[in-house]
Design a protein around this motif. Sequence first.
Motif, PDB file in Angstrom:
ATOM      1  N   GLU A 165      12.788   1.421   0.592  1.00  0.00           N
ATOM      2  CA  GLU A 165      13.772   1.336   1.668  1.00  0.00           C
ATOM      3  C   GLU A 165      13.221   1.908   2.972  1.00  0.00           C
ATOM      4  O   GLU A 165      13.569   1.434   4.057  1.00  0.00           O
ATOM      5  CB  GLU A 165      15.064   2.015   1.242  1.00  0.00           C
ATOM      6  N   GLY A 166      12.313   2.890   2.875  1.00  0.00           N
ATOM      7  CA  GLY A 166      11.715   3.485   4.064  1.00  0.00           C
ATOM      8  C   GLY A 166      10.764   2.572   4.806  1.00  0.00           C
ATOM      9  O   GLY A 166      10.514   2.778   5.990  1.00  0.00           O
ATOM     10  N   VAL A 167      10.231   1.555   4.125  1.00  0.00           N
ATOM     11  CA  VAL A 167       9.296   0.635   4.786  1.00  0.00           C
ATOM     12  C   VAL A 167       9.848  -0.787   4.881  1.00  0.00           C
ATOM     13  O   VAL A 167       9.098  -1.741   5.043  1.00  0.00           O
ATOM     14  CB  VAL A 167       7.898   0.638   4.119  1.00  0.00           C
ATOM     15  N   GLY A 168      11.178  -0.912   4.800  1.00  0.00           N
ATOM     16  CA  GLY A 168      11.798  -2.193   5.103  1.00  0.00           C
ATOM     17  C   GLY A 168      12.191  -3.062   3.933  1.00  0.00           C
ATOM     18  O   GLY A 168      12.613  -4.199   4.129  1.00  0.00           O
ATOM     19  N   GLY A 169      12.089  -2.572   2.705  1.00  0.00           N
ATOM     20  CA  GLY A 169      12.553  -3.348   1.557  1.00  0.00           C
ATOM     21  C   GLY A 169      14.072  -3.358   1.490  1.00  0.00           C
ATOM     22  O   GLY A 169      14.729  -2.447   1.983  1.00  0.00           O
ATOM     23  N   ALA A 170      14.631  -4.403   0.865  1.00  0.00           N
ATOM     24  CA  ALA A 170      16.082  -4.541   0.776  1.00  0.00           C
ATOM     25  C   ALA A 170      16.514  -4.665  -0.679  1.00  0.00           C
ATOM     26  O   ALA A 170      15.941  -5.447  -1.439  1.00  0.00           O
ATOM     27  CB  ALA A 170      16.541  -5.773   1.558  1.00  0.00           C
ATOM     28  N   VAL A 171      17.551  -3.916  -1.054  1.00  0.00           N
ATOM     29  CA  VAL A 171      18.053  -3.925  -2.427  1.00  0.00           C
ATOM     30  C   VAL A 171      18.686  -5.283  -2.747  1.00  0.00           C
ATOM     31  O   VAL A 171      19.376  -5.873  -1.922  1.00  0.00           O
ATOM     32  CB  VAL A 171      19.048  -2.772  -2.676  1.00  0.00           C
ATOM     33  N   GLU A 220       0.840  -1.201   0.000  1.00  0.00           N
ATOM     34  CA  GLU A 220       0.000   0.000   0.000  1.00  0.00           C
ATOM     35  C   GLU A 220       0.876   1.253   0.000  1.00  0.00           C
ATOM     36  O   GLU A 220       0.607   2.206  -0.732  1.00  0.00           O
ATOM     37  CB  GLU A 220      -0.925   0.011   1.222  1.00  0.00           C
ATOM     38  N   THR A 221       1.935   1.240   0.819  1.00  0.00           N
ATOM     39  CA  THR A 221       2.811   2.395   0.929  1.00  0.00           C
ATOM     40  C   THR A 221       3.630   2.621  -0.341  1.00  0.00           C
ATOM     41  O   THR A 221       3.726   3.738  -0.841  1.00  0.00           O
ATOM     42  CB  THR A 221       3.769   2.242   2.137  1.00  0.00           C
ATOM     43  N   VAL A 222       4.222   1.566  -0.868  1.00  0.00           N
ATOM     44  CA  VAL A 222       5.126   1.697  -2.012  1.00  0.00           C
ATOM     45  C   VAL A 222       4.375   1.971  -3.310  1.00  0.00           C
ATOM     46  O   VAL A 222       4.742   2.868  -4.069  1.00  0.00           O
ATOM     47  CB  VAL A 222       6.017   0.446  -2.152  1.00  0.00           C
ATOM     48  N   PHE A 223       3.315   1.204  -3.603  1.00  0.00           N
ATOM     49  CA  PHE A 223       2.642   1.300  -4.896  1.00  0.00           C
ATOM     50  C   PHE A 223       1.211   1.833  -4.839  1.00  0.00           C
ATOM     51  O   PHE A 223       0.612   2.070  -5.879  1.00  0.00           O
ATOM     52  CB  PHE A 223       2.618  -0.068  -5.589  1.00  0.00           C
ATOM     53  N   THR A 274      10.515   5.857  -5.704  1.00  0.00           N
ATOM     54  CA  THR A 274      10.025   4.520  -5.344  1.00  0.00           C
ATOM     55  C   THR A 274      11.063   3.778  -4.513  1.00  0.00           C
ATOM     56  O   THR A 274      10.723   3.120  -3.522  1.00  0.00           O
ATOM     57  CB  THR A 274       9.645   3.722  -6.600  1.00  0.00           C
ATOM     58  N   ILE A 275      12.333   3.895  -4.885  1.00  0.00           N
ATOM     59  CA  ILE A 275      13.408   3.274  -4.104  1.00  0.00           C
ATOM     60  C   ILE A 275      13.409   3.821  -2.680  1.00  0.00           C
ATOM     61  O   ILE A 275      13.512   3.063  -1.711  1.00  0.00           O
ATOM     62  CB  ILE A 275      14.771   3.485  -4.791  1.00  0.00           C
ATOM     63  N   ALA A 276      13.264   5.134  -2.526  1.00  0.00           N
ATOM     64  CA  ALA A 276      13.221   5.738  -1.187  1.00  0.00           C
ATOM     65  C   ALA A 276      12.050   5.189  -0.389  1.00  0.00           C
ATOM     66  O   ALA A 276      12.183   4.884   0.806  1.00  0.00           O
ATOM     67  CB  ALA A 276      13.143   7.259  -1.296  1.00  0.00           C
ATOM     68  N   SER A 277      10.892   5.026  -1.039  1.00  0.00           N
ATOM     69  CA  SER A 277       9.713   4.487  -0.363  1.00  0.00           C
ATOM     70  C   SER A 277       9.939   3.040   0.054  1.00  0.00           C
ATOM     71  O   SER A 277       9.632   2.646   1.179  1.00  0.00           O
ATOM     72  CB  SER A 277       8.493   4.604  -1.280  1.00  0.00           C
ATOM     73  N   THR A 313       7.773  -7.327 -12.341  1.00  0.00           N
ATOM     74  CA  THR A 313       8.320  -5.979 -12.374  1.00  0.00           C
ATOM     75  C   THR A 313       7.180  -4.986 -12.560  1.00  0.00           C
ATOM     76  O   THR A 313       6.318  -5.186 -13.414  1.00  0.00           O
ATOM     77  CB  THR A 313       9.345  -5.842 -13.518  1.00  0.00           C
ATOM     78  N   THR A 314       7.179  -3.933 -11.755  1.00  0.00           N
ATOM     79  CA  THR A 314       6.150  -2.908 -11.797  1.00  0.00           C
ATOM     80  C   THR A 314       6.757  -1.626 -12.347  1.00  0.00           C
ATOM     81  O   THR A 314       7.804  -1.172 -11.861  1.00  0.00           O
ATOM     82  CB  THR A 314       5.581  -2.657 -10.386  1.00  0.00           C
ATOM     83  N   GLU A 315       6.104  -1.042 -13.357  1.00  0.00           N
ATOM     84  CA  GLU A 315       6.569   0.227 -13.907  1.00  0.00           C
ATOM     85  C   GLU A 315       6.152   1.359 -12.982  1.00  0.00           C
ATOM     86  O   GLU A 315       5.010   1.402 -12.509  1.00  0.00           O
ATOM     87  CB  GLU A 315       6.008   0.461 -15.308  1.00  0.00           C
ATOM     88  N   VAL A 316       7.087   2.262 -12.711  1.00  0.00           N
ATOM     89  CA  VAL A 316       6.847   3.392 -11.812  1.00  0.00           C
ATOM     90  C   VAL A 316       7.230   4.684 -12.522  1.00  0.00           C
ATOM     91  O   VAL A 316       8.094   4.685 -13.399  1.00  0.00           O
ATOM     92  CB  VAL A 316       7.637   3.233 -10.491  1.00  0.00           C
TER      93      VAL A 316
END
Length: 123
Positions: A87-93, A22-25, A82-85, A73-76
């Motif tokens: 990483e801000g909610v716990g995603g890892a590169v 919800e937060t990222v997309f 989107t990367i900032a979002s 893969t989702t187009e943004v």
Amino acid sequence: MPRPVHFEIYAADPARAQRFYETVFGWTFAQWGDQDYWIITTGNEGPGVNGGMLPRQGPDPAPDGPVSGYVMTTEVPNLDATIASIEGVGGAVVLPKNHMPGVGWLAYYRDTEGNLFGILQGD
């Protein structure tokens, strides 16, 4: 020609995964009756596919394990935002932002549940 019409996200903690997406997309989730299953709506404009989410059966994916399924893969519109979002909610590169000539900018991440996904900002 057959085309994908549905995807599923497996989650150790569905509520945590729901907050992440919800937060990222901006995707929306609706529980399907009294089942441990949530319908995911990714949008109503243009091409795309909707999906579902359910509790994971078995162990979480190993952080350094091989890819054992499809990568969605989702187009943004803005990869850096989107990367900032993410990483801000716990995603890892997994694969840092890189340019694919003639395609755009691509990056791979893991969500809070260890699932691999891609993001793309087209050229």
